[in-house]
Each structure stands twice: as C-alpha cells, then as structure tokens.
Design an enzyme around this catalytic site. Structure first.
Site, mmCIF file in Angstrom:
data_model
loop_
_atom_site.group_PDB
_atom_site.id
_atom_site.type_symbol
_atom_site.label_atom_id
_atom_site.label_comp_id
_atom_site.label_asym_id
_atom_site.label_seq_id
_atom_site.Cartn_x
_atom_site.Cartn_y
_atom_site.Cartn_z
ATOM 1 N N ASP A 195 -57.226 -11.094 53.537
ATOM 2 C CA ASP A 195 -56.536 -10.488 54.669
ATOM 3 C C ASP A 195 -55.028 -10.717 54.536
ATOM 4 O O ASP A 195 -54.577 -11.631 53.840
ATOM 5 C CB ASP A 195 -57.049 -11.082 55.972
ATOM 6 C CG ASP A 195 -56.605 -10.283 57.197
ATOM 7 O OD1 ASP A 195 -56.229 -9.106 57.039
ATOM 8 O OD2 ASP A 195 -56.624 -10.838 58.313
ATOM 9 N N PRO A 252 -47.659 -20.635 41.751
ATOM 10 C CA PRO A 252 -48.160 -20.813 40.381
ATOM 11 C C PRO A 252 -48.827 -19.545 39.882
ATOM 12 O O PRO A 252 -49.281 -18.704 40.658
ATOM 13 C CB PRO A 252 -49.169 -21.958 40.528
ATOM 14 C CG PRO A 252 -49.584 -21.932 41.957
ATOM 15 C CD PRO A 252 -48.380 -21.469 42.723
ATOM 16 N N LYS A 254 -45.302 -13.126 50.170
ATOM 17 C CA LYS A 254 -45.138 -12.090 49.152
ATOM 18 C C LYS A 254 -44.106 -11.061 49.627
ATOM 19 O O LYS A 254 -44.231 -10.520 50.733
ATOM 20 C CB LYS A 254 -46.483 -11.394 48.891
ATOM 21 C CG LYS A 254 -47.597 -12.364 48.501
ATOM 22 C CD LYS A 254 -48.957 -11.697 48.422
ATOM 23 C CE LYS A 254 -49.077 -10.755 47.245
ATOM 24 N NZ LYS A 254 -50.486 -10.311 47.054
ATOM 25 N N GLY A 312 -45.728 -11.617 39.294
ATOM 26 C CA GLY A 312 -46.121 -10.226 39.438
ATOM 27 C C GLY A 312 -44.976 -9.275 39.149
ATOM 28 O O GLY A 312 -43.794 -9.627 39.321
ATOM 29 N N LEU A 313 -45.316 -8.062 38.735
ATOM 30 C CA LEU A 313 -44.308 -7.050 38.459
ATOM 31 C C LEU A 313 -43.883 -6.323 39.728
ATOM 32 O O LEU A 313 -42.843 -5.665 39.747
ATOM 33 C CB LEU A 313 -44.855 -6.031 37.452
ATOM 34 C CG LEU A 313 -45.263 -6.596 36.085
ATOM 35 C CD1 LEU A 313 -45.846 -5.484 35.211
ATOM 36 C CD2 LEU A 313 -44.064 -7.247 35.397
#
Length: 602
Positions: free
Chosen positions: A383, A328, A348, A332-333
């Site tokens: 972290d 949600p 990620k 991000g670029l």
C-alpha cells in the site's frame, strides 16, 4: 472596533459550521457506500462492489474541494491581513472543537479540518494553533446506537446456539446452503482452538462487531471469545456458492491469519460504522500488531490513517536521533528512495530526470501509483501513503543523502531554514528487498522464497495486474515471509498486454548477431525471456521452474487473460489460505474436512 470583532466572531462560527457540514456530508456518503456494499453482496453484484471501492477513494477529496470553495466564496480568508487571519482561524478552531464535543466521529472530523485548512492557509500556519497536531476530543467510550458490538453468553444456551445467533444477527437475507453444517464446523474448529480443559469464567462471552465487513466477494464477521483475562479472536468468512446461496467458507483464528486479513496490501474494507474509533479499538485487540493508523486505513478511512501515521512519524522523530539515509538495495531509475533506519518505512520521490530506458514521465508514474491505490492489491502489492509538502528536520539528513536529493529531485525539494520540505512523495512499509534476501537465504529458504515470488506474480495476474518489471529488486519480503511487489512505474493491466512466443528465426538469420528478427509492440511480453533475464543463476532457475515452469510459457498468460475477461465482474484472490477453508464447492478434500467437523461436533 467592537463591530469588527463581532463580525469576526460571526464569521468564525459560520466557517466552523461549514466545516462540520462538509465532513458530515462526507461521512454520510461513506456510510451509504458500506450499506450499498451489503445490498450488492446479497445480490451477488460484484461489479458494483468493485465500483464502490474505487469511487470511495475520491469521495474525501471531493468534499474537501467543495468545502474549500464554500469558505473561499463566502469569507475570502486569503484577502485578510496576517493578524486578522490569525485571529479568525484561531476562533474557527475553538468553535469547531465545541461542535465536536458530542460528535460520533470527532477524530476524523479533526483530520477533515486539517485538510481544508492546509488548502486555504499558507504553510506557516500549520502549527498547533491552527490545525490539530494532537487530537482535541477523546474518542474513548463514545456511545453508538446500536452498540458497536454485541455480546452472547454460551453458558446460558451453549456454544452452538451462540454461533447460530451470531450468524443470524449479521442480518443476511439470502439463504444459507447448509446452515446446520456451517454451524457444526465453526463450533468444531472453535473447540479445537480453546485450551483443554476449558474452564468457564464468570465473564465468559462471545463479543461480535455489529456490522459485517465486505471485500470483493466475501463478507466477514469479526469477534472474540472472552474468558477471564484471555481473549480469543476470530473472523468468520461468508461467501456465495455457485447457486447463489451463502456458506461459511472459513473461520480464521490464528493471529497471523487475522493479521494478513487486515493487511494494507489488500483492498480496503467496506463497513458501516457509527463510531469508527470503537471498531478500531475492537480490531486492535484482534490484531495488536496492526497500528491504529493501519486499521483506520483498512476500514476505508485512509485520510485519517494518513494523519495518524504522520503523527507517529513526528513522535518518532522527537524520540530518535538517527539520520535519514539512502534505502538499501539497487538505486531505482525512476524513484529516489530514502529511509530512517529506526523507522520501518521508506520515502519515495519521483526523479526529475528519469532514465530514457524507462520511457515514462512523472505524470505517468503518478497514474500508475493511483491505479495501485484503487485496485485490489491481492495481498501482493504494498500500500502507498501519498503526501504533499512534508517538512523534515534538516539536521536529520545525512549530508550525502541531502546532496543526492538536490541532484536527483531538485524540483521536489525546498530547503527552508531548519527544514527540508518535499513537495510530493510516497511512503511505503519497508520490506527486505528480495534480491538481497535471496543472497543470504539458505537453500530451503531460497526455494520457499522463489515459490512465493511466483505465487505473487500469479495472484496479481488473477486480479488483472502484470507487474511489468519482474526483476527481484522490485519485490520485497514481509515479516511473515510473503513476497510483495512494490515498484509500480511499469505496471499494466494484464488484459492490456499481448503475450507472445518468440517466433523461430527465418532461414539464414545469424543468431549471434544480437539483432531480433521479429516485431515488438509497446505492450508485447515474451515470457520465455524470463529465463534469460531473470533466472541467470542455476540454483535459482531450478527452484523457480520446479514450481512455476508455466509462467515462462505465453499460453499460461493467455489463458489467464481469458479467465480474467470471462470473470470481469470482480476477480478475487482470497484473503486467507486454502488450508483454513471449510467448503470449496466441488472440492473433495474440503468436503472431507466438513465431514470431519460434523463428526467432531456430533
């Protein structure tokens, strides 16, 4: 045939011995780092402690590389036919298990075996036969010499004498500034903690881990008061005063205080442990909300922490049915982020095509994340767990997420039959995005959140970190209500930035033109622009400026840079709040608390 079998058996034993040697060398160096931390703490050599923390991050990978090179040079396993390699590595694992039966760190040695194996063998071998998907050696009740914790008995000589013995047994050679006063306020706070009336049970004792923990400029002694079936955890924080003498700065007794001390959003501890599993078991009793993987990580054994985390993920996937979906918040670029709703973490992956406005690339993004891993995160940066070649069940991906991954990160994706293999990713604990949290917060919550947001920026600046992109979407809110930064692609050392005021426009300049009239360097920052670009909502702007007006003034940042440069040895943000401190040298309020504790003890 008999000779070939004998040779293979001999090779398996030799490879297993090389693997144990490689791990033992690593762990010996790991322990020497902790012993050096004690020496540096005694000497007040803060710069050396900072170097230890950063250098130790790479020790494991170096020992793995050395062991891989030794095995490949001596045995060339990659040259074997598949059947021969199968037989060899099965024998290696069996021999290795036998060598761990009396080992003091078998769980970490199993992780070392897995890491080396994954460097040598093809991914098709990553299964139960060739690596430790589950632990093979139990870690319960491994004997340590000396024992992992000491016990003290207040019923014999009183609580004050027990506290004196605990501090003396910690083994500090540097003198305390006011040892009697320190003991007095520790005893006073402990007595306030314990219920009234406090009925002593037959098993009443104080148990304390045998070796202190070191982080930045502070040493910690961790223990618990046992009385019947109840355990009361505590941690004593010890620091240097301006004259270089020791003093007890705080006694942490509340669960949240101890949990935040062992937060992975801070630098890892340096602690000498013969049997790490015993320390983890003890600490889990002190802060049960921390997972075993988090505790291993906080003790500096982050590779085993990663291995345990991955086991937890596999276990959760086996016992859940929901699908991976896009995380949600605003996409991000730089990063493609996805999550499993039932699992409190996010995954990620760096995008193949990063938006031109970001002026970065994959290598620089990885460098930024490596910086965060090695730096003191001050409790304000999440972290990171970094993995390569992670296989996820393909059936667990929502179709739209799989399509988005194929568009955004094709070079990082390998759809292999029933699996989606991600070649490189970062995993962070899932937080509530601060921008979404603000949208539903009450007026009081919003004010507290914005104060926290500004405090996060300040505390990171105090350890030489400027977040770069201060947009609310790049911060998250933890379960304890703390605001934490988690988007690192524009992070910089504070001392590398140039904080400036916007100069007045020249005569005749049309301010409505939208063109700037001053030069802007790549690391120039104009804090007064924060109001324009961040604080567009009036209520948010008022709350932020009520607490943090100085953050929109370049002079505050310049003063902070000067302070960090002047204290370059090892800047520190304390791991506990001011409200629990006993003694701030020169602080009148703290001295009043000390006097109150003296009176309470007397």
């Amino acid at each position: 045939m008999r000779a070939a079998s004998t040779d293979r058996s001999h090779d398996a034993a030799a490879i297993a011995a090389a693997l144990v040697d490689g791990f033992d060398h690593h762990y010996a160096l790991f322990r020497e780092c902790a012993r050096a931390a004690r020496r540096h703490f005694e000497d007040g050599n803060w710069l050396a402690i900072g170097h230890l923390v950063r250098d130790r991050i790479d020790f494991y990978d170096r020992r793995v590389a050395e062991t891989v090179a030794r095995i490949e040079r001596g045995f060339a396993p990659a040259a074997l036919a598949p059947d021969a390699l199968d037989a060899l590595w099965s024998a290696v694992k069996r021999d290795y298990i036998a060598r761990l039966v009396d080992h003091k760190q078998p769980e970490c040695a199993e992780t070392f075996f897995n890491t080396v194996t994954c460097k040598i063998l093809h991914r098709r071998y990553f299964n139960n036969r060739f690596i430790f998907v589950r632990p093979a050696i139990a870690t319960a009740h491994i004997e340590s010499e000396p024992p992992s914790y000491r016990s003290y008995y207040p019923m014999q000589h009183g609580l004050r004498r027990a506290i004196v013995d605990i501090v003396l047994d910690a083994g500090f050679t540097r003198r305390f500034a006011d040892f009697r006063g320190d003991v007095a306020h520790v005893v006073a706070r402990l007595r306030r903690l314990l219920p009234r009336p406090f009925r002593l049970e037959a098993n009443h004792q104080v148990q304390v881990l045998a070796t202190p923990f070191f982080r930045n400029r502070t040493a910690y002694v961790a223990g618990r008061i046992v009385n019947g079936s109840l355990h009361h955890p505590f941690v004593v924080a010890i620091r240097h005063d301006p004259a270089g003498r020791l003093y007890v700065d705080a006694l942490l007794v509340e669960p949240q205080e101890i949990a935040l001390l062992f937060s992975a959003n801070r630098a890892y501890f340096l602690v000498d442990m013969d049997v790490p599993s015993a320390y983890v078991e003890f600490l889990h009793d002190l802060c049960p909300e921390r997972t075993t993987s988090e505790l291993y990580t906080m003790l500096g054994l982050q590779k085993h922490g990663k291995a345990l985390f991955y086991r937890d993920l596999l276990h959760h996937l086996r016992h859940s049915t929901d699908s991976f979906v896009a995380a949600p918040g605003i996409p991000g670029l730089v990063m493609m982020v996805f999550t499993l709703p039932s699992f409190p973490w996010v995954f990620k992956v760096i995008r193949d095509d990063i938006a031109p406005s970001k002026d970065t690339d994959r290598a620089r993004v990885r460098d930024k994340y490596a910086l965060v891993k090695r730096h003191d995160r001050a409790g304000r940066m999440a972290d990171i767990l970094e993995y390569s070649n992670v296989a996820f069940p393909r059936a667990r991906f929502a179709p739209e997420l799989l399509a988005e991954l194929a568009r955004s990160v094709p070079s990082m994706l390998d759809v292999d039959g029933e699996h989606v293999v991600v070649r490189h990713l970062y995993i962070e604990r899932r937080l509530a995005p601060f921008n979404l949290w603000l949208a539903t917060a009450s007026a009081d919550e919003r004010a507290r959140g914005l104060r926290e947001y500004g405090d996060a920026i300040r505390e990171l600046a105090a350890v030489d970190i400027f977040c770069g992109d201060l947009l609310f979407k790049n911060f998250g809110v933890t379960r304890y209500g703390r605001v934490v930064f988690y988007d690192y692609d524009e992070i910089e050392y504070l001392t590398d930035c140039r904080f400036r005021r916007i100069p007045p426009p020249p005569d005749g300049h049309d301010e409505m033109s939208g063109e700037i009239w001053y030069d802007v360097g790549p690391r120039d920052v104009f804090p007064e622009e924060f109001v324009t670009f961040l604080l567009t909502d009036g209520a948010i702007r008022d709350d932020f400026l009520r607490y943090h007006r100085d953050l929109v003034d370049a002079s505050w940042w310049q003063r902070m840079q000067a302070a960090v440069r002047a204290d370059a040895a090892l800047p520190e943000v304390l791991s506990y709040p001011d409200t629990v401190r006993f003694a701030h040298p020169g602080d009148a309020a703290a001295q009043e608390r000390r006097q109150e504790d003296q009176s309470a003890w007397s």
